[in-house]
Design an enzyme around this catalytic site. Structure first.
Site, mmCIF file in Angstrom:
data_model
loop_
_atom_site.group_PDB
_atom_site.id
_atom_site.type_symbol
_atom_site.label_atom_id
_atom_site.label_comp_id
_atom_site.label_asym_id
_atom_site.label_seq_id
_atom_site.Cartn_x
_atom_site.Cartn_y
_atom_site.Cartn_z
ATOM 1 N N CYS A 64 0.870 -1.173 0.000
ATOM 2 C CA CYS A 64 0.000 0.000 0.000
ATOM 3 C C CYS A 64 0.913 1.231 0.000
ATOM 4 O O CYS A 64 2.041 1.163 -0.485
ATOM 5 C CB CYS A 64 -0.947 -0.018 1.205
ATOM 6 N N ARG A 65 0.455 2.331 0.549
ATOM 7 C CA ARG A 65 1.261 3.539 0.552
ATOM 8 C C ARG A 65 2.434 3.427 1.525
ATOM 9 O O ARG A 65 3.572 3.704 1.186
ATOM 10 C CB ARG A 65 0.383 4.748 0.911
#
Length: 101
Positions: A64-65
């Site tokens: 993810c981020r």
């Protein structure tokens, strides 16, 4: 399974190694910047398990981020019997930082 560092992920992608690769960020984040993973936002993961059923016995790398949502995705998948899930530590932020070095 143990989590994976951004450096290890980069090496594995560069070597075109075989593993299932899932990005659990939202679609707009994925459209802005992606590494070629299958995009299934974390909130949709329970509803889209059928899409990844074929990877149940393979290594799955999630990102993810920053690593938080993918950490949650890993925990969720483990409760569903996916035993070879690895979270990318630091997420795409750590991955992109490697490219700037």
């Amino acid at each position: 399974m143990e989590d994976i560092t951004a450096q290890e992920l980069k090496e594995r992608l560069d070597n075109k190694e075989d593993f299932a690769f899932i990005d659990v960020r939202e679609e707009w984040e994925y459209e802005e910047d992606n590494l070629g993973a299958l995009n299934i936002p974390l909130g949709q993961l329970p509803h889209q398990l059928g899409e990844i059923e074929k990877y149940k016995d393979q290594e799955i790398i999630v990102h993810c981020r920053s690593g938080a949502r993918s950490g949650n995705a890993k925990k969720f998948l483990e409760t569903k019997g996916y035993n070879k899930v690895r979270n990318t530590l630091g997420g795409i932020l750590a991955y992109r930082a490697l490219e700037q070095d």
